[in-house]
Design a protein around this motif. Sequence first.
Motif, PDB file in Angstrom:
ATOM      1  N   UNK A   1       0.827  -1.204   0.000  1.00  0.00           N
ATOM      2  CA  UNK A   1       0.000   0.000   0.000  1.00  0.00           C
ATOM      3  C   UNK A   1       0.864   1.259   0.000  1.00  0.00           C
ATOM      4  N   UNK A   2       2.031   1.197   0.656  1.00  0.00           N
ATOM      5  CA  UNK A   2       2.919   2.357   0.701  1.00  0.00           C
ATOM      6  C   UNK A   2       3.444   2.698  -0.691  1.00  0.00           C
ATOM      7  N   UNK A   3       3.908   1.682  -1.426  1.00  0.00           N
ATOM      8  CA  UNK A   3       4.424   1.934  -2.772  1.00  0.00           C
ATOM      9  C   UNK A   3       3.323   2.385  -3.722  1.00  0.00           C
ATOM     10  N   UNK A   4       2.154   1.778  -3.600  1.00  0.00           N
ATOM     11  CA  UNK A   4       1.041   2.188  -4.452  1.00  0.00           C
ATOM     12  C   UNK A   4       0.613   3.617  -4.138  1.00  0.00           C
ATOM     13  N   UNK A   5       0.647   3.969  -2.857  1.00  0.00           N
ATOM     14  CA  UNK A   5       0.313   5.337  -2.477  1.00  0.00           C
ATOM     15  C   UNK A   5       1.278   6.336  -3.085  1.00  0.00           C
ATOM     16  N   UNK A   6       2.565   5.983  -3.095  1.00  0.00           N
ATOM     17  CA  UNK A   6       3.566   6.853  -3.715  1.00  0.00           C
ATOM     18  C   UNK A   6       3.303   6.979  -5.215  1.00  0.00           C
ATOM     19  N   UNK A   7       3.040   5.849  -5.870  1.00  0.00           N
ATOM     20  CA  UNK A   7       2.808   5.863  -7.315  1.00  0.00           C
ATOM     21  C   UNK A   7       1.594   6.707  -7.676  1.00  0.00           C
ATOM     22  N   UNK A   8       0.572   6.645  -6.828  1.00  0.00           N
ATOM     23  CA  UNK A   8      -0.656   7.396  -7.111  1.00  0.00           C
ATOM     24  C   UNK A   8      -0.507   8.869  -6.775  1.00  0.00           C
ATOM     25  N   UNK A   9      -0.002   9.170  -5.581  1.00  0.00           N
ATOM     26  CA  UNK A   9       0.013  10.566  -5.127  1.00  0.00           C
ATOM     27  C   UNK A   9       1.162  11.373  -5.722  1.00  0.00           C
ATOM     28  N   UNK A  10       2.335  10.730  -5.891  1.00  0.00           N
ATOM     29  CA  UNK A  10       3.506  11.467  -6.369  1.00  0.00           C
ATOM     30  C   UNK A  10       3.693  11.383  -7.882  1.00  0.00           C
ATOM     31  N   UNK A  11       3.252  10.266  -8.484  1.00  0.00           N
ATOM     32  CA  UNK A  11       3.495  10.074  -9.918  1.00  0.00           C
ATOM     33  C   UNK A  11       2.208  10.007 -10.732  1.00  0.00           C
TER      34      UNK A  11
ATOM     35  N   UNK B   1      10.943  13.110 -16.315  1.00  0.00           N
ATOM     36  CA  UNK B   1      11.216  12.119 -15.264  1.00  0.00           C
ATOM     37  C   UNK B   1      11.402  12.852 -13.936  1.00  0.00           C
ATOM     38  N   UNK B   2      10.537  12.619 -12.954  1.00  0.00           N
ATOM     39  CA  UNK B   2      10.627  13.344 -11.674  1.00  0.00           C
ATOM     40  C   UNK B   2      11.670  12.738 -10.738  1.00  0.00           C
ATOM     41  N   UNK B   3      12.945  12.911 -11.077  1.00  0.00           N
ATOM     42  CA  UNK B   3      14.003  12.289 -10.290  1.00  0.00           C
ATOM     43  C   UNK B   3      14.013  12.764  -8.841  1.00  0.00           C
ATOM     44  N   UNK B   4      13.639  14.006  -8.618  1.00  0.00           N
ATOM     45  CA  UNK B   4      13.639  14.529  -7.248  1.00  0.00           C
ATOM     46  C   UNK B   4      12.699  13.734  -6.347  1.00  0.00           C
ATOM     47  N   UNK B   5      11.667  13.142  -6.938  1.00  0.00           N
ATOM     48  CA  UNK B   5      10.744  12.315  -6.154  1.00  0.00           C
ATOM     49  C   UNK B   5      11.242  10.870  -6.036  1.00  0.00           C
TER      50      UNK B   5
ATOM     51  N   UNK C   1      10.874   1.176   4.462  1.00  0.00           N
ATOM     52  CA  UNK C   1       9.813   2.172   4.510  1.00  0.00           C
ATOM     53  C   UNK C   1      10.281   3.505   3.940  1.00  0.00           C
ATOM     54  N   UNK C   2       9.532   3.999   2.951  1.00  0.00           N
ATOM     55  CA  UNK C   2       9.849   5.283   2.341  1.00  0.00           C
ATOM     56  C   UNK C   2      10.975   5.240   1.332  1.00  0.00           C
ATOM     57  N   UNK C   3      11.589   4.059   1.148  1.00  0.00           N
ATOM     58  CA  UNK C   3      12.746   3.946   0.263  1.00  0.00           C
ATOM     59  C   UNK C   3      12.312   3.631  -1.164  1.00  0.00           C
ATOM     60  N   UNK C   4      12.681   4.499  -2.112  1.00  0.00           N
ATOM     61  CA  UNK C   4      12.524   4.196  -3.533  1.00  0.00           C
ATOM     62  C   UNK C   4      13.906   3.981  -4.140  1.00  0.00           C
ATOM     63  N   UNK C   5      14.705   5.021  -4.192  1.00  0.00           N
ATOM     64  CA  UNK C   5      16.060   4.915  -4.732  1.00  0.00           C
ATOM     65  C   UNK C   5      17.035   5.660  -3.833  1.00  0.00           C
TER      66      UNK C   5
END
Length: 338
Positions: free
Chosen positions: A193-203, A301-305, A328-332
């Motif tokens: 749910x955390x990753x999906x939330x990031x994909x939806x809200x940030x991307x 490409x939103x690299x800052x996010x 938690x909270x880690x993408x790259x």
Amino acid sequence: MKAVICRSPGDLVVEDRPAPSTPPPGWALVAVSHVGICGTDYHIFEGKHPFLAYPRIMGHEASGTVIEAGEGVELAVGEPVIINPYLACGKCIACRQGKPNCCVRIEVLGVHRDGAMCERILVPAQNLYPANGLSLADAAAVEFLAIGAHAVRRSLAQPGARTLVVGAGPIGLGTALFARIAGLDVTLLDMSAERLGFAASELDFATLDGSKGSATDLAREATDGEGFDVVFDATGNTQSVQSAFAHVAHGGTLVLVSVVKDDIIFSDPEFHKREMTLIGSRNALRADFDHVAASIRDGAVPLAKLVTHRTTLGDTPRDLGRWAHEKSGLIKAVIQVG
């Protein structure tokens, strides 16, 4: 020079290593600037990589500056470069067909030979691409994004195709971003749910939560029972890959972006009745690196996010070891070396 060494699983240290010598003809000596930390690096640290000899200097997502060029190298000293970590033989059947990304004798920096988590590295000049205006921090992100860009190009999908990307980790997100850049209609599926939330809200991606029911049922519901025209699996999970066949529409395509060590088993009647196309995608080509670099320069490409965590070479043993378990909270995550 300083280098981060994985001496054995779970044993990561900073050591003094001899700096590389004068580059031979066709090679260049590069001062490393930034290195991205990949899932492969975490697997090496955890002892989960099946084809790796310790000790190893990890790191294959890297950028730097040319500090010495061997004979015949046209790159200028001081040139900022993106490092392509796939060292190909240039002679095998794949190389002869213009596919060095799947060279029979490929050596990947940081995996088959020592990589870029160090201050200096020797690289064949053909594997160094001018950064052309990218910051060196952004240039270090090109390789991991090129994996997804290559998979999208391999799919031959047409604009508007209903597309499902399974797996919302860095490779899956990169695949989704470049699918969208190609004009595809993209949905992401994951169990987190955390990753999906990031994909939806940030991307701003449509998402399907695989923890809330059968992935096959979710895919059918999202497409009025028809399935997706194109499905990319970027999970590295055997069960997910095998389930992905059922997400594909009749006449559609399944692209395996990630790799698993197990055999993949699927229903041949289901595969044939769909007249499905199954595509493997490995690494990336120069064209993909160039496409990614241009997309970053264009602001697509939103690299800052995407870059959520940062560290230094000296702090890498502590931070990489922690991030291998605390996701938690880690993408790259990116290491600043220079």
